[in-house]
Structures are given as C-alpha cells and as structure tokens.
Design an enzyme around this catalytic site. Structure first.
Site, PDB file in Angstrom:
ATOM      1  N   ARG A   1      -4.901   9.718 -10.906  1.00 20.31           N
ATOM      2  CA  ARG A   1      -5.774   9.921  -9.732  1.00 20.31           C
ATOM      3  C   ARG A   1      -4.913  10.278  -8.511  1.00 20.31           C
ATOM      4  NH1 ARG A   1      -6.023   7.538  -4.329  1.00 20.31           N
ATOM      5  NH2 ARG A   1      -8.163   7.676  -3.602  1.00 20.31           N
TER       6      ARG A   1
ATOM      7  N   THR B   1      -2.309   2.844   3.337  1.00 23.27           N
ATOM      8  CA  THR B   1      -1.473   4.041   3.381  1.00 23.27           C
ATOM      9  C   THR B   1      -0.773   3.988   4.725  1.00 23.27           C
ATOM     10  OG1 THR B   1      -3.114   5.314   2.133  1.00 23.27           O
ATOM     11  CG2 THR B   1      -1.681   6.601   3.555  1.00 23.27           C
TER      12      THR B   1
ATOM     13  N   THR C   1       1.729   6.984   0.472  1.00 24.07           N
ATOM     14  CA  THR C   1       0.854   5.929  -0.055  1.00 24.07           C
ATOM     15  C   THR C   1       1.107   5.646  -1.526  1.00 24.07           C
ATOM     16  OG1 THR C   1      -1.487   5.290  -0.227  1.00 24.07           O
ATOM     17  CG2 THR C   1      -0.962   7.543  -0.804  1.00 24.07           C
TER      18      THR C   1
ATOM     19  N   SER D   1       0.815  -1.215   0.000  1.00 29.25           N
ATOM     20  CA  SER D   1       0.000   0.000   0.000  1.00 29.25           C
ATOM     21  C   SER D   1       0.850   1.266   0.000  1.00 29.25           C
ATOM     22  CB  SER D   1      -0.920   0.019   1.221  1.00 29.25           C
ATOM     23  OG  SER D   1      -0.189   0.207   2.415  1.00 29.25           O
TER      24      SER D   1
ATOM     25  N   THR E   1      -6.061   7.255   6.739  1.00 33.16           N
ATOM     26  CA  THR E   1      -5.921   6.212   5.725  1.00 33.16           C
ATOM     27  C   THR E   1      -7.343   5.807   5.320  1.00 33.16           C
ATOM     28  OG1 THR E   1      -5.897   4.439   7.375  1.00 33.16           O
ATOM     29  CG2 THR E   1      -3.765   5.350   6.747  1.00 33.16           C
ATOM     30  N   GLY E   2      -7.454   5.164   4.169  1.00 35.62           N
ATOM     31  CA  GLY E   2      -8.789   4.759   3.715  1.00 35.62           C
ATOM     32  C   GLY E   2      -9.207   5.552   2.493  1.00 35.62           C
TER      33      GLY E   2
END
Ligand code: GLY
Length: 351
Positions: free
Chosen positions: A226, A198, A216, A79, A249-250
């Site tokens: 992106r 991340t 990340t 990640s 994170t997420g």
C-alpha cells in the site's frame, strides 16, 4: 480594436515570458528573505534544525531534509522511519518525497524496506536519475547502489504494538464486494482510525526559494505494498517556487483522490492565504467523501487530514478537517522568522 495580427503578437509576447521565467540562481543571495518553516506537530526539532541550516546559508531543500532526518532516526516516533509501525505482515515499509522549488524537480520512493532515511533516497532519485518515483525492490537496490546500508527498522516497541493489533485484528483494509445500495456501509472503518502519522516540512530560505519534504511509515498495518499520499507529488506535497508550498499528514487515500497538496498551492495562487487554502481543500475532501463507511451519521468524514502551507510572501498556516477524533486540539509547528513553536491549527468541523 484588437486585430487578429495584434492578438497573435500579444499571445506571442505572453508565450515568450512564460518560456523564460524569472530565475533565481541557486548560489546567489539575491534577497535576505526572512526564513519561514512549517511542519506537522512532530516537527519541532525538524523545523529548528532546518531554520538553523537556512540561517547558515543552506538551500531550503537541504535544510528540510536534514530536519526530518532527526524524526526518521528517532525510534520513539512510530509514524516515520526507524521505529515506524509496520504493515500487516510486521514489515516496515517507508514512503518519502522531496520537491525543490527553484528547479521544480522532485524525487520519491515508496514501499522502501530496511532503509531508515527514505527522504535522503528520494533526494538521490531527484538528483541522480531521470525519474521521479522508485518503488519497492527497485528503490532498495538504488539505495544500496548509493551506499545505504540495510537495517531492521522494527523496534521492540513497534513490534509489540503490531502484535497487539494482530491478536485482536478488528480492523484491516480488506473489504467485501462493493454494494451500490449501501455504498460500502457493510464495512465501517472505526471512527478512531489507525495511525497515518507522518512528517511534512516546508521552508522558505534566505534566497526566497521554497522546498519541501514528506516522509512516513504510512498507514499502520496496511496491506503490504500500500502506498499513501506522501511519496506522490501533488498529493502529499507540492511546491511552486513563485507561489508557495504545501504538504499533508493523515488519511493518504483522501489526498490521492483529491490531488490535495497541488490544490492548496493553486488556491494560494488564486489569492487565498495559506490557512484559507488549507481549509478549502478540507472542504473539497469532505464534499467528495461519498462512501458510507467513511462518513459519520451526520455525513462528516470519519477520518482526519491535516495540511501545512506557506507562501512566497512568508505567510504560513495550517488546517484540518476536524478536531473531533480524540487526538486533542490539533496543532502544527511553525517558525515565523523569530521563534519555532507549536500553534493551534484551523479546522473545518468543530467538536
Ligand atoms: N499520509 C500518510 C499516509 O497515508 O500514508
């Protein structure tokens, strides 16, 4: 009675105070603050390294960057950095940002290819340019000008994972035209989302100064170019040296439309504990999440976002939207002045 003249004097006094905030000289050990650090669940080695450096007298920013470099270099964490999962074309694109509390400076890079330590490049953007964010080709040229060497960041393992996705390709980020009636229901994102792993790390050093970093490889198999929340100051991380620090994170898109990390710091400024502040932003994200394709049948978000925070007093905490995404009990890493360990985090919605 406050006359107009005395009101102006009071206002002037406030302005003078604000113009000359309390300063902590970078190399002066003013206090022996107990060092504190928080990070995501993949941050045990990072926090241990950061605390070791802080105990050796280093500034929090240098310490947290050295900490996350361990994870950026690790081919087994897919990640972040080397071995990170690639975009939909099979190319690894990295995002990172740093923020230094005592000088309130920041630096960031986005969509950086072929350089495995984007957090180091982000620090150089902060220190060696008059800018905050460099992206893509410009970020790569800047890194190479500072001596970074290009290397292939795709490991065999992350290439295999990308290949399996490409062969099935049941989920990507391309949407049909927006339909007002269904609010995007025609294109349901799977409830088990693609990886947005991340690492974030915030720390309070011996001088009472706070800094943080987020780094990340972003959303796996993303549309090339992106950029998520991680390199965006205020979304994926934020510090106010007089209040505290937060990072995330997420699902980065949720943080981009809610300016989440700066909100966590503002909630702490209002008096909320780090954990309460993290829960408050989770609630805000859920309240703002209107699109049908991003909601479960009961209206809850069908994605997760996690927050990590600490304040100037040395309190820390973490929270996420839900524990209900087949990830197991949500955890975070913290050093409380004595030990570094994984701890369960609070969540808004229970399984
Ligand atoms: N939070 C990481 C990302 O969405 O890119």
């Amino acid at each position: 009675m406050t006359t107009r003249r005395s009101f102006l004097k009071q206002a002037g006094a406030v302005a003078v105070t604000a113009a000359f905030p309390k300063q902590v000289l970078p190399n002066t050990l003013v206090t022996e603050t107990i060092p504190i650090a928080v990070s995501s669940a993949n941050g045990v080695a990072a926090v241990s390294k950061a605390i070791e450096m802080i105990r050796g007298g280093k500034d929090a920013l240098e310490a947290v960057i050295a900490g996350v470099n361990i994870v950026e270099d690790d081919p087994n964490d897919n990640s972040v950095g080397y071995g990170g999962l690639p975009n939909e074309d099979g190319v690894v694109e990295l995002d990172a940002a740093v923020m230094h509390g005592p000088t309130h400076r920041a630096g960031a890079v986005a969509s950086l290819r072929n350089i495995k330590n984007p957090s180091k490049v982000a620090r150089l953007v902060m220190e060696r340019t008059d800018h905050v964010l460099l992206v893509g080709e410009g970020a790569l040229r800047f890194a190479k000008a500072h001596g970074f060497k290009e290397e292939d960041l795709l490991t065999d393992s992350s290439r295999e994972i990308w290949l399996r996705w490409k062969e099935k390709r049941t989920d990507d980020d391309w949407l049909p035209e927006y339909d007002e009636k269904t609010r995007g229901i025609g294109r349901l994102i799977e409830s088990h989302p693609r990886q947005t792993g991340t690492i974030h790390c915030s720390a309070l050093d011996l001088r009472g100064n706070i800094s943080c970093v987020t780094t990340t490889s972003g959303l796996s198999f993303k549309i090339p170019g992106r950029v998520g929340d991680s390199p965006i100051i205020g979304a994926g991380l934020y510090v106010d040296n007089e209040v505290g620090s937060a990072g995330s994170t997420g699902r980065g898109e949720a943080n981009l439309v809610n300016c989440s990390s700066v909100m966590v710091v503002e909630f702490m400024r209002q008096g909320k504990s780090p954990e309460q502040a993290c829960l408050e932003i989770c609630k805000r994200i859920a309240d703002h999440n209107k699109m049908a394709r991003l909601r479960m049948d009961d209206g809850r978000p069908n994605f997760n976002v996690k927050f990590y925070a600490l304040n100037k007093k040395g309190e820390f905490g973490a929270a996420c939207i839900t524990n209900d995404l087949k990830e197991g009990e949500p955890m975070y890493t913290a050093h409380d002045g004595k030990t570094t360990k994984l701890r369960p985090m609070a969540y808004l919605y229970k399984k």
